[in-house]
Design a protein around this motif. Structure first.
Motif, PDB file in Angstrom:
ATOM      1  N   LEU A 121     -14.143 -33.954  65.958  1.00  0.00           N
ATOM      2  CA  LEU A 121     -15.505 -33.662  66.410  1.00  0.00           C
ATOM      3  C   LEU A 121     -15.806 -34.346  67.743  1.00  0.00           C
ATOM      4  O   LEU A 121     -16.453 -33.767  68.622  1.00  0.00           O
ATOM      5  N   TYR A 122     -15.331 -35.568  67.886  1.00  0.00           N
ATOM      6  CA  TYR A 122     -15.560 -36.299  69.135  1.00  0.00           C
ATOM      7  C   TYR A 122     -14.859 -35.585  70.307  1.00  0.00           C
ATOM      8  O   TYR A 122     -15.448 -35.413  71.381  1.00  0.00           O
ATOM      9  N   GLN A 123     -13.637 -35.149  70.033  1.00  0.00           N
ATOM     10  CA  GLN A 123     -12.918 -34.422  71.074  1.00  0.00           C
ATOM     11  C   GLN A 123     -13.602 -33.094  71.403  1.00  0.00           C
ATOM     12  O   GLN A 123     -13.707 -32.706  72.580  1.00  0.00           O
ATOM     13  N   ASP A 124     -14.130 -32.423  70.343  1.00  0.00           N
ATOM     14  CA  ASP A 124     -14.850 -31.164  70.581  1.00  0.00           C
ATOM     15  C   ASP A 124     -16.102 -31.404  71.409  1.00  0.00           C
ATOM     16  O   ASP A 124     -16.426 -30.618  72.313  1.00  0.00           O
ATOM     17  N   ALA A 125     -16.808 -32.514  71.115  1.00  0.00           N
ATOM     18  CA  ALA A 125     -18.023 -32.840  71.872  1.00  0.00           C
ATOM     19  C   ALA A 125     -17.702 -33.077  73.339  1.00  0.00           C
ATOM     20  O   ALA A 125     -18.440 -32.636  74.233  1.00  0.00           O
ATOM     21  N   LEU A 126     -16.603 -33.793  73.574  1.00  0.00           N
ATOM     22  CA  LEU A 126     -16.193 -34.027  74.966  1.00  0.00           C
ATOM     23  C   LEU A 126     -15.879 -32.713  75.671  1.00  0.00           C
ATOM     24  O   LEU A 126     -16.257 -32.504  76.840  1.00  0.00           O
TER      25      LEU A 126
ATOM     26  N   TYR B 257     -17.016 -29.649  74.855  1.00  0.00           N
ATOM     27  CA  TYR B 257     -18.253 -28.873  75.055  1.00  0.00           C
ATOM     28  C   TYR B 257     -19.087 -29.441  76.191  1.00  0.00           C
ATOM     29  O   TYR B 257     -19.697 -28.693  76.965  1.00  0.00           O
ATOM     30  N   THR B 258     -19.165 -30.797  76.272  1.00  0.00           N
ATOM     31  CA  THR B 258     -19.920 -31.427  77.369  1.00  0.00           C
ATOM     32  C   THR B 258     -19.330 -31.036  78.718  1.00  0.00           C
ATOM     33  O   THR B 258     -20.067 -30.691  79.661  1.00  0.00           O
ATOM     34  N   ALA B 259     -17.997 -31.073  78.792  1.00  0.00           N
ATOM     35  CA  ALA B 259     -17.335 -30.693  80.048  1.00  0.00           C
ATOM     36  C   ALA B 259     -17.595 -29.221  80.355  1.00  0.00           C
ATOM     37  O   ALA B 259     -17.820 -28.845  81.530  1.00  0.00           O
ATOM     38  N   ASP B 260     -17.575 -28.370  79.298  1.00  0.00           N
ATOM     39  CA  ASP B 260     -17.834 -26.946  79.523  1.00  0.00           C
ATOM     40  C   ASP B 260     -19.259 -26.710  80.014  1.00  0.00           C
ATOM     41  O   ASP B 260     -19.500 -25.879  80.911  1.00  0.00           O
ATOM     42  N   VAL B 261     -20.263 -27.421  79.427  1.00  0.00           N
ATOM     43  CA  VAL B 261     -21.662 -27.284  79.860  1.00  0.00           C
ATOM     44  C   VAL B 261     -21.794 -27.644  81.333  1.00  0.00           C
ATOM     45  O   VAL B 261     -22.435 -26.942  82.129  1.00  0.00           O
ATOM     46  N   GLN B 262     -21.185 -28.773  81.705  1.00  0.00           N
ATOM     47  CA  GLN B 262     -21.243 -29.200  83.103  1.00  0.00           C
ATOM     48  C   GLN B 262     -20.566 -28.172  84.006  1.00  0.00           C
ATOM     49  O   GLN B 262     -21.063 -27.847  85.098  1.00  0.00           O
ATOM     50  N   LYS B 263     -19.437 -27.633  83.544  1.00  0.00           N
ATOM     51  CA  LYS B 263     -18.707 -26.670  84.364  1.00  0.00           C
ATOM     52  C   LYS B 263     -19.518 -25.391  84.555  1.00  0.00           C
ATOM     53  O   LYS B 263     -19.657 -24.892  85.690  1.00  0.00           O
TER      54      LYS B 263
ATOM     55  N   GLU C 106     -24.637 -29.196  70.518  1.00  0.00           N
ATOM     56  CA  GLU C 106     -25.659 -29.741  69.618  1.00  0.00           C
ATOM     57  C   GLU C 106     -25.169 -29.759  68.165  1.00  0.00           C
ATOM     58  O   GLU C 106     -25.343 -30.742  67.443  1.00  0.00           O
ATOM     59  N   LYS C 107     -24.516 -28.643  67.734  1.00  0.00           N
ATOM     60  CA  LYS C 107     -23.993 -28.577  66.356  1.00  0.00           C
ATOM     61  C   LYS C 107     -22.919 -29.643  66.133  1.00  0.00           C
ATOM     62  O   LYS C 107     -22.879 -30.288  65.084  1.00  0.00           O
ATOM     63  N   THR C 108     -22.021 -29.822  67.105  1.00  0.00           N
ATOM     64  CA  THR C 108     -20.951 -30.818  66.973  1.00  0.00           C
ATOM     65  C   THR C 108     -21.518 -32.224  66.876  1.00  0.00           C
ATOM     66  O   THR C 108     -21.053 -33.053  66.077  1.00  0.00           O
TER      67      THR C 108
END
Length: 633
Positions: A256-261, A263-269, A411-413
């Motif tokens: 989950l932590y890796q998924d959050a990282l 997703y965060t990178a994808d949002v920024q991208k 948010e879900k992650t």
């Protein structure tokens, strides 16, 4: 059996050597190293094979001695024989890694089975071959040795129908064994051995009682250890399950932590990409504004105006045509050129105007064409900008959707990660209880190890005691066997003596008769009766007296030896005539003895193959007038 042909394909020094033999006398003549022994050995090899020895013996065995000098892998040959009027071909490959042996019935054109080969060669083996039909000189032995050789040969043949047993040697060996058994046996210690056995047996019984008590204690401690181990295994299973749950939970949290990282990178991208797209849209809108085009309809109007407008300069063309018309009118009114100066001047003015307006029309046409081309290029640029604007709009919509999706997944992650951090699964700890049970297990193991060590010590002592008992029982067995062996030796000596005395009553009598027959023939009647008495003494019956072999010449003894071998061949092969192979067998014969023997063999025997390095046999054959075939090597 008649040997008809040898086809030596590759054997020793010979390669593709062919040798023919006839019935009757065959003399194979050759100097030393010419290959006589090679041919003799080849015949034996074709009949019985040649085995490769192992170890150090292999370097000097018959196989290595006659291995082909060239192409050792092609180690083979063929031999044709005749048996009872039927022609056979023997084929053999000697090579140790590719052995082959077969016999072909040439008259029927079929290969013989193993049983049929045994019938064909019935009664002959390699030892029998060497001791009957293959005859060589006795060599440089002394007269006494010659007599002993004859005595053993006759006695063994008569008693056993074979030549492998030395009766006199057997008596000597049995006497030596009897003496050794008598010296080595422990007959005088039998009572002491029994007392020692009784003491050791009592000691062993007491030890068995002590070992049983130790074993009972071990079983009790082992039962307690098994119970402790079961409890430890139960706790270990629970603790392993707890650790497995914790490991899985940590694995889920890490994911989950890796998924959050991610997703965060994808949002920024996607946010950064959206900003770039919006900036590009503004830039394109500004360019369209500069071209005064708002949408694709405006672009279509602009395209229509540009394509509809003509490049032709109408005004200049009209003026040029007017000048041409005016000039034409002047010419028509004057009735010809050059009549009035005024007319001439007006006409020149019209021509000049026509030229000026014509050039102006051309220049204007070229200008209008280039201007229209620039307008069309501008239209293409505007069209490209509109297409880029449309693409940017679609990309913007796509990026907005992707950004929304990634924000929702992030948010879900984050919610799932908070839930895993609040999960208390696997919090129960069994480590203290496991340590307590483990200490109890080690204590029981120590007690068991000590008891086992004590048991092993007693077992080792019992092994030593058993070894002593076993040794004493072996001594008893040795004593019993010594008595039995001494008795067996005495019985064997009596049996052998009985057999030796029966020589003249069974096979020995037939041997005497056949040997006497041959002795009479090869001595031309000088000695016509060969006798072997109960003491294995050999004598010949001359015309006026019975002469012991010890008083005969070496040549005569060799004749006796040959007579015995020929007689043995008759009896052992039961009337199946075999070729006689003589290897320098006449070396100790004088000319008269040799002539008598050769005359008889050449006239009476089916086939004789005589190997010699001398020409005296050929000379003698010519002298006495017997037919023979000479084979020179």
């Amino acid at each position: 059996m008649i040997i008809k042909e040898l086809d030596i394909i590759n054997f020793g020094k010979f390669s593709h050597q062919h040798v023919d033999f006839d019935k009757g006398m065959n003399i194979v003549y050759g100097e030393n190293e010419a290959g006589k022994t090679t041919i003799h050995t080849f015949i034996r090899g074709m009949l019985f094979g040649i085995e490769k020895q192992r170890g150090k013996a292999s370097s000097k065995d018959v196989y290595s001695k006659y291995e082909p000098w060239s192409d050792p892998t092609n180690y083979q040959g063929k031999m044709r024989i005749e048996q009872n009027g039927v022609n056979y071909r023997i084929e053999r490959i000697f090579h140790k890694n590719n052995k082959l042996f077969k016999v072909i019935d040439e008259d029927r054109g079929v290969e013989l089975t193993r049983d049929e080969i045994d019938v064909l060669l019935a009664g002959i083996d390699e030892k029998c071959y060497y001791n009957t039909i293959s005859i060589s000189q006795l060599g440089s032995v002394t007269d006494n040795e010659l007599e002993l050789i004859l005595k053993n040969y006759a006695a063994n043949l008569g008693a056993t129908k074979a030549m492998e047993i030395d009766i006199k040697g057997a008596f000597e060996d049995l006497d030596k064994q009897r003496k050794k058994i008598s010296v080595d046996s422990s007959l005088g210690q039998e009572a002491e051995v029994e007392r020692s056995l009784s003491n050791l047996t009592s000691k062993l019984e007491q030890s068995e009682i002590e070992k049983k008590n130790i074993v009972d204690s071990l079983e009790s401690k082992q039962a307690a250890l098994d119970e402790v181990r079961l409890k430890y295994m139960d706790l270990k299973i629970k603790d392993d399950k707890r650790m497995e749950l914790i490991a899985k939970q940590n694995e889920r949290k890490d994911k989950l932590y890796q998924d959050a990282l991610v997703y965060t990178a994808d949002v920024q991208k996607y946010a950064s990409s959206l900003e770039q797209i919006n900036a590009r849209k503004e830039e394109l809108e500004q360019k369209l504004h500069d071209y005064k085009v708002d949408d694709r309809a405006s672009l279509d109007n602009l395209v229509e105006r540009v394509t509809r407008k003509s490049n032709v300069p109408i005004v200049f063309l009209i003026l040029m045509l007017s000048c041409i018309g005016l000039g034409a009118g002047i010419i028509a009114g004057s009735g010809g050129f050059g009549i009035v100066d005024l007319m001439n001047k007006a006409l020149l003015g019209c021509i000049a105007g026509t030229a000026v307006f014509g050039v102006a029309s051309i220049i204007k046409y070229v200008y209008n064409k280039k201007r229209k081309a620039r307008k069309l290029e501008q239209v293409k640029e505007i069209k490209k900008i509109l297409e880029e604007q449309e693409t940017a709009k679609h990309e913007g919509v796509y990026m907005e959707r992707q950004l929304a999706n990634k924000q929702d997944a992030l948010e879900k992650t984050q919610m799932m990660l908070r839930a895993e951090n609040e999960n208390t699964e696997g919090s129960e700890d069994y480590s203290g209880e496991l340590k307590e049970v483990g200490d109890r297990e080690r204590d029981l193991k120590d007690q068991i190890n000590k008891a086992q060590w004590l048991l092993e010590q007693k077992q080792e002592k019992d092994i030593d005691t058993n070894n002593q008992i076993e040794h004493l029982r072996e001594v008893q067995d040795d004593i019993r066997r010594a008595k039995e062996e001494i008795e067996a030796i005495d019985i064997a000596k009596r049996e052998i003596s009985d057999i030796a005395t029966e020589i003249r009553n069974s096979f020995g009598k037939r041997l005497n008769e056949r040997a006497s027959y041959y002795m009479a023939r090869i001595t031309n009647g000088k000695y016509d009766n060969l006798t072997i008495d109960e003491k294995l003494n050999i004598s010949v019956n001359a015309k006026h007296s019975l002469i012991n072999a010890s008083r005969l010449s070496k040549g005569t003894v060799e004749q006796i030896y040959m007579s015995l071998r020929l007689a043995a061949a008759d009896l052992l092969f039961e009337g199946n005539s075999m070729p006689i192979l003589l290897d320098d067998a006449f070396a100790m014969y004088d000319n008269k003895r040799m002539g008598n023997t050769m005359r008889y063999m050449g006239q009476e025997m089916d086939q004789v193959i005589l190997f010699s390095c001398h020409t005296r046999e050929k000379v003698m054959a010519d002298k006495i007038g017997i037919d023979y075939k000479l084979i020179r090597l």
